[in-house]
Scaffold this active site. Structure first.
Site, PDB file in Angstrom:
ATOM      1  N   GLU A  53       0.675  -1.160   0.028  1.00  0.00           N
ATOM      2  CA  GLU A  53      -0.106  -0.097  -0.172  1.00  0.00           C
ATOM      3  C   GLU A  53       0.968   1.270  -0.036  1.00  0.00           C
ATOM      4  O   GLU A  53       0.591   2.147  -0.607  1.00  0.00           O
ATOM      5  CB  GLU A  53      -0.822   0.077   1.114  1.00  0.00           C
ATOM      6  CG  GLU A  53      -2.138  -1.094   0.976  1.00  0.00           C
ATOM      7  CD  GLU A  53      -3.222  -0.487  -0.145  1.00  0.00           C
ATOM      8  OE1 GLU A  53      -3.146   0.440  -0.383  1.00  0.00           O
ATOM      9  OE2 GLU A  53      -3.868  -1.488  -0.517  1.00  0.00           O
ATOM     10  N   GLU A  54       1.887   1.251   0.743  1.00  0.00           N
ATOM     11  CA  GLU A  54       2.905   2.377   0.676  1.00  0.00           C
ATOM     12  C   GLU A  54       3.465   2.708  -0.696  1.00  0.00           C
ATOM     13  O   GLU A  54       3.893   3.775  -0.996  1.00  0.00           O
ATOM     14  CB  GLU A  54       4.012   2.144   1.570  1.00  0.00           C
ATOM     15  CG  GLU A  54       3.586   2.178   3.166  1.00  0.00           C
ATOM     16  CD  GLU A  54       3.200   0.746   3.660  1.00  0.00           C
ATOM     17  OE1 GLU A  54       3.280   0.537   4.759  1.00  0.00           O
ATOM     18  OE2 GLU A  54       2.623  -0.036   2.713  1.00  0.00           O
ATOM     19  N   LYS A  56       2.283   1.683  -3.524  1.00  0.00           N
ATOM     20  CA  LYS A  56       1.001   1.888  -4.485  1.00  0.00           C
ATOM     21  C   LYS A  56       0.919   3.216  -5.231  1.00  0.00           C
ATOM     22  O   LYS A  56      -0.272   3.870  -4.921  1.00  0.00           O
ATOM     23  CB  LYS A  56      -0.166   1.222  -4.055  1.00  0.00           C
ATOM     24  CG  LYS A  56      -1.290   0.869  -5.090  1.00  0.00           C
ATOM     25  CD  LYS A  56      -2.405   0.314  -4.191  1.00  0.00           C
ATOM     26  CE  LYS A  56      -3.633  -0.178  -5.270  1.00  0.00           C
ATOM     27  NZ  LYS A  56      -4.808  -0.728  -4.418  1.00  0.00           N
ATOM     28  N   THR A 110      -1.931 -14.317  -5.405  1.00  0.00           N
ATOM     29  CA  THR A 110      -0.982 -15.401  -4.655  1.00  0.00           C
ATOM     30  C   THR A 110      -1.495 -15.153  -3.123  1.00  0.00           C
ATOM     31  O   THR A 110      -0.945 -15.926  -2.420  1.00  0.00           O
ATOM     32  CB  THR A 110       0.284 -14.854  -4.897  1.00  0.00           C
ATOM     33  OG1 THR A 110       0.596 -13.618  -4.457  1.00  0.00           O
ATOM     34  CG2 THR A 110       0.916 -15.167  -6.140  1.00  0.00           C
ATOM     35  N   LYS A 123     -11.747  -3.422 -11.847  1.00  0.00           N
ATOM     36  CA  LYS A 123     -11.169  -2.186 -11.452  1.00  0.00           C
ATOM     37  C   LYS A 123      -9.787  -2.277 -11.279  1.00  0.00           C
ATOM     38  O   LYS A 123      -9.163  -3.302 -11.036  1.00  0.00           O
ATOM     39  CB  LYS A 123     -11.627  -1.804 -10.136  1.00  0.00           C
ATOM     40  CG  LYS A 123     -13.145  -1.395 -10.236  1.00  0.00           C
ATOM     41  CD  LYS A 123     -13.640  -0.488  -9.015  1.00  0.00           C
ATOM     42  CE  LYS A 123     -13.682  -1.403  -7.701  1.00  0.00           C
ATOM     43  NZ  LYS A 123     -14.432  -0.532  -6.620  1.00  0.00           N
ATOM     44  N   GLU A 165     -13.062 -10.120   3.572  1.00  0.00           N
ATOM     45  CA  GLU A 165     -13.540  -9.908   2.078  1.00  0.00           C
ATOM     46  C   GLU A 165     -14.581 -11.279   1.860  1.00  0.00           C
ATOM     47  O   GLU A 165     -15.855 -10.933   1.324  1.00  0.00           O
ATOM     48  CB  GLU A 165     -12.850  -9.817   1.053  1.00  0.00           C
ATOM     49  CG  GLU A 165     -12.059  -8.452   1.085  1.00  0.00           C
ATOM     50  CD  GLU A 165     -12.872  -7.287   0.444  1.00  0.00           C
ATOM     51  OE1 GLU A 165     -13.982  -7.664   0.375  1.00  0.00           O
ATOM     52  OE2 GLU A 165     -12.390  -6.392   0.653  1.00  0.00           O
ATOM     53  N   HIS A 254      -5.888  -4.424   4.432  1.00  0.00           N
ATOM     54  CA  HIS A 254      -7.052  -3.966   4.104  1.00  0.00           C
ATOM     55  C   HIS A 254      -8.363  -4.987   4.239  1.00  0.00           C
ATOM     56  O   HIS A 254      -9.369  -4.277   4.835  1.00  0.00           O
ATOM     57  CB  HIS A 254      -7.012  -4.372   2.374  1.00  0.00           C
ATOM     58  CG  HIS A 254      -8.201  -3.908   1.560  1.00  0.00           C
ATOM     59  ND1 HIS A 254      -8.841  -2.940   1.474  1.00  0.00           N
ATOM     60  CD2 HIS A 254      -9.376  -4.726   0.961  1.00  0.00           C
ATOM     61  CE1 HIS A 254      -9.933  -2.843   0.827  1.00  0.00           C
ATOM     62  NE2 HIS A 254     -10.271  -4.133   0.615  1.00  0.00           N
TER      63      HIS A 254
END
Length: 351
Positions: A53-54, A56, A110, A123, A165, A254
Protein backbone atom coordinates in the site's frame (compact mmCIF):
# COMPACT_ATOMS: atom_id res chain seq x y z
CA UNK A 1 17.64 -2.99 -40.01
CA UNK A 2 16.55 -5.94 -42.23
CA UNK A 3 16.80 -8.35 -39.26
CA UNK A 4 14.43 -6.23 -37.14
CA UNK A 5 12.05 -5.84 -40.09
CA UNK A 6 11.95 -9.61 -40.60
CA UNK A 7 11.33 -10.15 -36.87
CA UNK A 8 8.49 -7.62 -36.80
CA UNK A 9 6.72 -9.08 -39.84
CA UNK A 10 7.42 -12.78 -39.27
CA UNK A 11 4.60 -15.06 -38.09
CA UNK A 12 7.30 -17.23 -36.50
CA UNK A 13 8.07 -14.62 -33.87
CA UNK A 14 9.11 -16.34 -30.65
CA UNK A 15 6.63 -16.37 -27.76
CA UNK A 16 7.39 -13.49 -25.41
CA UNK A 17 5.99 -12.56 -22.01
CA UNK A 18 6.52 -9.63 -19.66
CA UNK A 19 5.89 -10.59 -16.02
CA UNK A 20 5.55 -8.35 -12.97
CA UNK A 21 5.90 -10.31 -9.73
CA UNK A 22 5.77 -9.15 -6.13
CA UNK A 23 9.29 -9.34 -4.69
CA UNK A 24 8.23 -11.58 -1.77
CA UNK A 25 6.45 -13.95 -4.17
CA UNK A 26 9.56 -13.88 -6.37
CA UNK A 27 11.70 -15.10 -3.46
CA UNK A 28 9.32 -18.03 -2.91
CA UNK A 29 8.29 -18.95 -6.45
CA UNK A 30 10.52 -16.97 -8.82
CA UNK A 31 12.76 -19.92 -9.71
CA UNK A 32 9.70 -22.03 -10.64
CA UNK A 33 8.29 -19.20 -12.78
CA UNK A 34 11.60 -18.79 -14.62
CA UNK A 35 11.91 -22.54 -15.09
CA UNK A 36 8.40 -22.66 -16.57
CA UNK A 37 9.13 -20.02 -19.21
CA UNK A 38 12.53 -21.49 -20.04
CA UNK A 39 11.16 -25.01 -20.46
CA UNK A 40 8.45 -23.69 -22.77
CA UNK A 41 10.99 -21.70 -24.78
CA UNK A 42 9.33 -18.36 -23.98
CA UNK A 43 11.47 -15.24 -24.15
CA UNK A 44 10.64 -13.39 -20.95
CA UNK A 45 11.39 -10.46 -18.70
CA UNK A 46 10.54 -10.79 -15.00
CA UNK A 47 10.29 -7.56 -13.04
CA UNK A 48 10.23 -8.14 -9.27
CA UNK A 49 8.88 -5.15 -7.32
CA UNK A 50 7.85 -4.23 -3.76
CA UNK A 51 4.05 -3.99 -4.13
CA UNK A 52 2.58 -2.66 -0.89
CA UNK A 53 0.00 0.00 0.00
CA UNK A 54 2.93 2.34 0.71
CA UNK A 55 4.43 1.86 -2.79
CA UNK A 56 1.07 1.72 -4.64
CA UNK A 57 1.63 4.86 -6.70
CA UNK A 58 1.87 6.30 -10.21
CA UNK A 59 5.66 6.25 -9.80
CA UNK A 60 5.58 2.44 -9.69
CA UNK A 61 3.19 2.33 -12.67
CA UNK A 62 5.61 4.50 -14.69
CA UNK A 63 8.51 2.30 -13.60
CA UNK A 64 6.67 -0.74 -15.00
CA UNK A 65 5.77 1.07 -18.22
CA UNK A 66 9.41 2.05 -18.82
CA UNK A 67 10.39 -1.62 -18.56
CA UNK A 68 7.49 -2.67 -20.81
CA UNK A 69 8.65 -0.17 -23.41
CA UNK A 70 12.23 -1.47 -23.20
CA UNK A 71 11.02 -5.05 -23.63
CA UNK A 72 8.89 -4.01 -26.63
CA UNK A 73 5.80 -6.21 -26.37
CA UNK A 74 3.13 -6.76 -29.00
CA UNK A 75 0.14 -4.95 -27.54
CA UNK A 76 -2.44 -7.44 -28.79
CA UNK A 77 -0.81 -10.89 -28.59
CA UNK A 78 1.59 -10.62 -25.65
CA UNK A 79 -0.35 -10.04 -22.42
CA UNK A 80 1.45 -8.67 -19.38
CA UNK A 81 1.29 -11.13 -16.48
CA UNK A 82 0.81 -9.95 -12.87
CA UNK A 83 1.76 -12.43 -10.13
CA UNK A 84 1.12 -11.25 -6.58
CA UNK A 85 -1.43 -9.90 -4.13
CA UNK A 86 -4.14 -7.35 -4.72
CA UNK A 87 -1.79 -4.35 -4.80
CA UNK A 88 0.34 -5.97 -7.50
CA UNK A 89 -2.73 -6.87 -9.58
CA UNK A 90 -4.13 -3.32 -9.23
CA UNK A 91 -0.87 -1.62 -10.25
CA UNK A 92 -0.22 -3.88 -13.24
CA UNK A 93 -3.85 -3.57 -14.37
CA UNK A 94 -3.51 0.21 -14.44
CA UNK A 95 -0.16 0.05 -16.25
CA UNK A 96 -1.59 -2.32 -18.87
CA UNK A 97 -4.66 -0.10 -19.39
CA UNK A 98 -2.40 2.92 -20.06
CA UNK A 99 0.17 1.31 -22.35
CA UNK A 100 -0.86 1.91 -25.97
CA UNK A 101 -4.33 2.72 -24.60
CA UNK A 102 -4.98 -0.91 -23.61
CA UNK A 103 -2.66 -3.88 -23.45
CA UNK A 104 -4.09 -7.23 -22.36
CA UNK A 105 -3.01 -8.56 -19.00
CA UNK A 106 -3.44 -11.71 -16.90
CA UNK A 107 -3.96 -11.83 -13.13
CA UNK A 108 -2.35 -14.57 -11.02
CA UNK A 109 -3.41 -13.89 -7.39
CA UNK A 110 -1.12 -15.29 -4.68
CA UNK A 111 -2.96 -14.23 -1.50
CA UNK A 112 -6.40 -15.26 -0.26
CA UNK A 113 -7.64 -11.66 -0.43
CA UNK A 114 -6.61 -11.24 -4.07
CA UNK A 115 -7.89 -14.75 -4.91
CA UNK A 116 -11.48 -13.90 -3.91
CA UNK A 117 -11.47 -10.11 -4.47
CA UNK A 118 -8.87 -8.53 -6.77
CA UNK A 119 -9.02 -11.44 -9.25
CA UNK A 120 -12.71 -10.66 -9.86
CA UNK A 121 -13.98 -7.58 -11.68
CA UNK A 122 -12.47 -4.86 -13.83
CA UNK A 123 -11.10 -2.25 -11.43
CA UNK A 124 -7.48 -1.21 -11.13
CA UNK A 125 -5.80 1.75 -9.46
CA UNK A 126 -3.19 3.37 -7.26
CA UNK A 127 -3.23 5.59 -4.17
CA UNK A 128 -2.91 9.35 -4.65
CA UNK A 129 -2.66 12.25 -2.18
CA UNK A 130 -3.00 9.84 0.77
CA UNK A 131 -6.32 8.60 -0.67
CA UNK A 132 -6.87 4.92 -1.44
CA UNK A 133 -7.26 4.04 -5.15
CA UNK A 134 -7.92 7.67 -6.09
CA UNK A 135 -6.48 7.11 -9.58
CA UNK A 136 -7.58 4.14 -11.67
CA UNK A 137 -9.92 2.74 -14.24
CA UNK A 138 -11.95 -0.23 -15.40
CA UNK A 139 -10.00 -2.65 -17.58
CA UNK A 140 -10.78 -6.33 -17.02
CA UNK A 141 -7.99 -8.87 -17.51
CA UNK A 142 -8.13 -11.34 -20.37
CA UNK A 143 -7.89 -14.09 -17.73
CA UNK A 144 -7.40 -14.77 -14.03
CA UNK A 145 -5.51 -17.96 -13.17
CA UNK A 146 -6.52 -19.23 -9.72
CA UNK A 147 -4.23 -21.60 -7.81
CA UNK A 148 -4.85 -22.05 -4.09
CA UNK A 149 -1.44 -23.68 -3.57
CA UNK A 150 0.07 -20.15 -3.44
CA UNK A 151 -1.94 -19.49 -0.28
CA UNK A 152 -0.10 -22.16 1.74
CA UNK A 153 3.00 -19.95 1.91
CA UNK A 154 1.34 -16.80 3.28
CA UNK A 155 1.23 -15.97 7.03
CA UNK A 156 -1.86 -16.78 9.12
CA UNK A 157 -2.71 -13.08 9.51
CA UNK A 158 -2.95 -12.79 5.70
CA UNK A 159 -5.44 -15.68 5.67
CA UNK A 160 -7.60 -13.79 8.20
CA UNK A 161 -7.22 -10.70 6.04
CA UNK A 162 -8.73 -12.53 3.05
CA UNK A 163 -11.47 -14.01 5.22
CA UNK A 164 -12.66 -10.44 5.86
CA UNK A 165 -13.71 -10.06 2.21
CA UNK A 166 -15.24 -13.56 2.15
CA UNK A 167 -17.28 -12.71 5.25
CA UNK A 168 -18.48 -9.54 3.52
CA UNK A 169 -20.09 -11.60 0.75
CA UNK A 170 -21.51 -14.05 3.30
CA UNK A 171 -23.21 -11.26 5.30
CA UNK A 172 -24.57 -9.51 2.21
CA UNK A 173 -25.69 -12.45 0.08
CA UNK A 174 -25.24 -15.99 1.34
CA UNK A 175 -26.22 -17.47 4.72
CA UNK A 176 -24.77 -20.83 3.64
CA UNK A 177 -21.36 -19.18 3.26
CA UNK A 178 -21.78 -17.57 6.70
CA UNK A 179 -22.51 -21.00 8.20
CA UNK A 180 -19.43 -22.44 6.47
CA UNK A 181 -17.25 -19.70 7.99
CA UNK A 182 -18.77 -20.23 11.44
CA UNK A 183 -18.26 -23.99 11.31
CA UNK A 184 -14.93 -24.24 9.48
CA UNK A 185 -13.21 -20.88 10.07
CA UNK A 186 -10.50 -22.19 12.38
CA UNK A 187 -9.91 -25.22 10.15
CA UNK A 188 -9.49 -22.96 7.10
CA UNK A 189 -6.98 -20.85 9.03
CA UNK A 190 -5.09 -23.91 10.26
CA UNK A 191 -4.94 -25.57 6.82
CA UNK A 192 -4.36 -22.33 4.86
CA UNK A 193 -7.19 -23.11 2.44
CA UNK A 194 -5.58 -26.29 1.13
CA UNK A 195 -7.77 -29.27 0.20
CA UNK A 196 -7.18 -32.59 1.95
CA UNK A 197 -9.05 -35.69 0.78
CA UNK A 198 -8.98 -37.36 4.22
CA UNK A 199 -10.89 -34.61 6.05
CA UNK A 200 -14.39 -36.09 6.44
CA UNK A 201 -15.46 -33.59 9.15
CA UNK A 202 -14.83 -30.55 6.97
CA UNK A 203 -15.44 -31.83 3.41
CA UNK A 204 -13.71 -29.57 0.94
CA UNK A 205 -14.45 -26.43 2.95
CA UNK A 206 -11.71 -24.45 1.18
CA UNK A 207 -13.12 -25.15 -2.28
CA UNK A 208 -16.72 -24.49 -1.23
CA UNK A 209 -15.86 -21.25 0.59
CA UNK A 210 -13.75 -19.73 -2.20
CA UNK A 211 -16.15 -20.83 -4.93
CA UNK A 212 -19.23 -19.33 -3.23
CA UNK A 213 -17.31 -16.12 -2.40
CA UNK A 214 -16.24 -15.67 -6.03
CA UNK A 215 -19.66 -16.62 -7.45
CA UNK A 216 -21.50 -14.17 -5.20
CA UNK A 217 -18.97 -11.46 -6.03
CA UNK A 218 -19.48 -12.10 -9.76
CA UNK A 219 -23.27 -11.99 -9.34
CA UNK A 220 -22.90 -8.50 -7.91
CA UNK A 221 -20.18 -7.16 -10.22
CA UNK A 222 -21.04 -8.61 -13.64
CA UNK A 223 -24.29 -6.67 -14.27
CA UNK A 224 -22.66 -3.44 -13.03
CA UNK A 225 -19.04 -3.79 -14.14
CA UNK A 226 -18.48 -0.06 -14.73
CA UNK A 227 -20.37 0.97 -11.55
CA UNK A 228 -23.02 2.95 -13.44
CA UNK A 229 -25.33 2.01 -10.57
CA UNK A 230 -23.78 3.27 -7.32
CA UNK A 231 -26.03 1.10 -5.11
CA UNK A 232 -23.62 -1.78 -4.47
CA UNK A 233 -23.84 -4.44 -1.76
CA UNK A 234 -20.12 -5.15 -2.30
CA UNK A 235 -19.43 -1.73 -0.76
CA UNK A 236 -20.29 -3.16 2.67
CA UNK A 237 -17.21 -2.61 4.83
CA UNK A 238 -15.92 0.03 2.40
CA UNK A 239 -17.58 3.21 3.68
CA UNK A 240 -15.19 3.94 6.55
CA UNK A 241 -12.34 1.51 5.85
CA UNK A 242 -10.62 3.49 3.02
CA UNK A 243 -10.15 6.47 5.37
CA UNK A 244 -9.21 4.23 8.32
CA UNK A 245 -6.76 2.06 6.37
CA UNK A 246 -4.83 5.03 4.97
CA UNK A 247 -4.87 6.89 8.31
CA UNK A 248 -3.32 4.02 10.33
CA UNK A 249 -1.13 2.54 7.56
CA UNK A 250 0.54 0.05 7.92
CA UNK A 251 -1.07 -1.18 11.16
CA UNK A 252 -4.24 -2.54 9.49
CA UNK A 253 -4.32 -4.69 6.38
CA UNK A 254 -7.13 -4.11 3.87
CA UNK A 255 -9.37 -7.00 4.97
CA UNK A 256 -8.83 -6.05 8.62
CA UNK A 257 -9.88 -2.44 8.01
CA UNK A 258 -12.90 -3.71 6.07
CA UNK A 259 -13.83 -5.91 9.02
CA UNK A 260 -13.59 -3.05 11.54
CA UNK A 261 -15.96 -1.12 9.24
CA UNK A 262 -18.32 -4.14 9.00
CA UNK A 263 -18.30 -4.61 12.78
CA UNK A 264 -19.38 -0.99 13.29
CA UNK A 265 -22.04 -1.26 10.58
CA UNK A 266 -23.35 -4.43 12.24
CA UNK A 267 -24.02 -2.29 15.34
CA UNK A 268 -25.68 0.33 13.11
CA UNK A 269 -27.95 -2.37 11.66
CA UNK A 270 -28.81 -3.56 15.18
CA UNK A 271 -29.57 -0.03 16.49
CA UNK A 272 -31.83 0.50 13.45
CA UNK A 273 -33.70 -2.71 14.30
CA UNK A 274 -32.63 -4.49 11.12
CA UNK A 275 -30.99 -7.41 12.95
CA UNK A 276 -31.61 -8.92 16.37
CA UNK A 277 -29.17 -8.82 19.29
CA UNK A 278 -28.56 -12.53 18.73
CA UNK A 279 -27.75 -12.02 15.03
CA UNK A 280 -25.40 -9.15 15.91
CA UNK A 281 -23.63 -11.38 18.43
CA UNK A 282 -23.37 -14.24 15.91
CA UNK A 283 -21.71 -11.91 13.40
CA UNK A 284 -19.23 -10.46 15.92
CA UNK A 285 -18.38 -13.93 17.25
CA UNK A 286 -17.81 -15.20 13.71
CA UNK A 287 -15.42 -12.28 13.09
CA UNK A 288 -13.50 -13.13 16.25
CA UNK A 289 -13.39 -16.79 15.23
CA UNK A 290 -11.79 -15.75 11.94
CA UNK A 291 -9.20 -13.81 14.01
CA UNK A 292 -10.29 -10.47 12.57
CA UNK A 293 -10.26 -7.20 14.54
CA UNK A 294 -13.74 -5.99 15.52
CA UNK A 295 -12.54 -2.57 16.69
CA UNK A 296 -9.54 -0.27 16.26
CA UNK A 297 -8.52 2.77 18.29
CA UNK A 298 -7.96 4.72 15.06
CA UNK A 299 -11.63 4.38 14.14
CA UNK A 300 -12.74 7.44 16.12
CA UNK A 301 -16.09 9.22 15.84
CA UNK A 302 -14.52 12.19 13.95
CA UNK A 303 -12.90 9.77 11.47
CA UNK A 304 -16.25 8.01 10.88
CA UNK A 305 -17.97 11.36 10.20
CA UNK A 306 -15.18 12.44 7.82
CA UNK A 307 -15.26 9.09 5.97
CA UNK A 308 -19.05 9.26 5.51
CA UNK A 309 -18.75 12.83 4.22
CA UNK A 310 -16.20 11.59 1.64
CA UNK A 311 -18.65 8.82 0.78
CA UNK A 312 -21.36 11.39 -0.02
CA UNK A 313 -18.97 13.21 -2.38
CA UNK A 314 -18.38 10.23 -4.64
CA UNK A 315 -21.75 8.48 -4.30
CA UNK A 316 -24.04 11.06 -5.86
CA UNK A 317 -24.84 12.83 -2.60
CA UNK A 318 -26.26 9.71 -0.93
CA UNK A 319 -24.52 7.43 1.60
CA UNK A 320 -25.79 4.26 -0.16
CA UNK A 321 -25.10 2.31 3.02
CA UNK A 322 -25.32 -1.47 2.67
CA UNK A 323 -26.55 -3.01 5.93
CA UNK A 324 -27.44 -6.58 6.90
CA UNK A 325 -31.16 -7.16 7.42
CA UNK A 326 -30.55 -10.70 8.65
CA UNK A 327 -27.82 -13.30 8.20
CA UNK A 328 -26.95 -13.45 4.51
CA UNK A 329 -29.44 -10.79 3.40
CA UNK A 330 -28.95 -7.04 3.04
CA UNK A 331 -30.32 -3.80 1.61
CA UNK A 332 -29.02 -0.34 0.75
CA UNK A 333 -30.09 2.52 3.06
CA UNK A 334 -29.95 6.30 2.61
CA UNK A 335 -31.83 7.36 5.74
CA UNK A 336 -29.53 6.51 8.67
CA UNK A 337 -29.49 9.53 10.99
CA UNK A 338 -26.37 10.88 12.69
CA UNK A 339 -28.07 10.18 16.02
CA UNK A 340 -28.40 6.47 15.08
CA UNK A 341 -24.78 6.33 13.98
CA UNK A 342 -23.61 7.94 17.23
CA UNK A 343 -25.70 5.56 19.35
CA UNK A 344 -24.26 2.62 17.44
CA UNK A 345 -20.74 3.99 17.88
CA UNK A 346 -21.15 4.33 21.68
CA UNK A 347 -22.49 0.76 21.95
CA UNK A 348 -19.70 -0.56 19.75
CA UNK A 349 -16.98 1.17 21.80
CA UNK A 350 -18.59 0.02 25.07
CA UNK A 351 -18.63 -3.63 23.96
Amino acid sequence: DPLQLELATSSKRKLRRFIVIDEVVDELYGSKVREYFEENNVQHKILALPTTEETKSMDLVLNILQEVQNFSIDRRTEPIIAIGGGVCLDIVGLAASLYRRRTPYIRVPTTLLSYVDASVGAKNGVNFLQCKNKLGGYTPPVASFLDRSFIQSIPRRHISNGLGEILKMALMKHKGLFDLLKSHGKYLLDTKFQSYSGSTDHGDAALQTTRIAIETMLEELAPNLWEDDLDRLVDFGHLISPELEMRVLPSLMHGEAVNVDMAFMTYVAHVRGLITAEEKEQIIQCMRGLELPVWHSGCSWPLIKKALMERLKHSGGQPRMPLPTGLGVAEIFNDTSEETLERAYKLWVRD
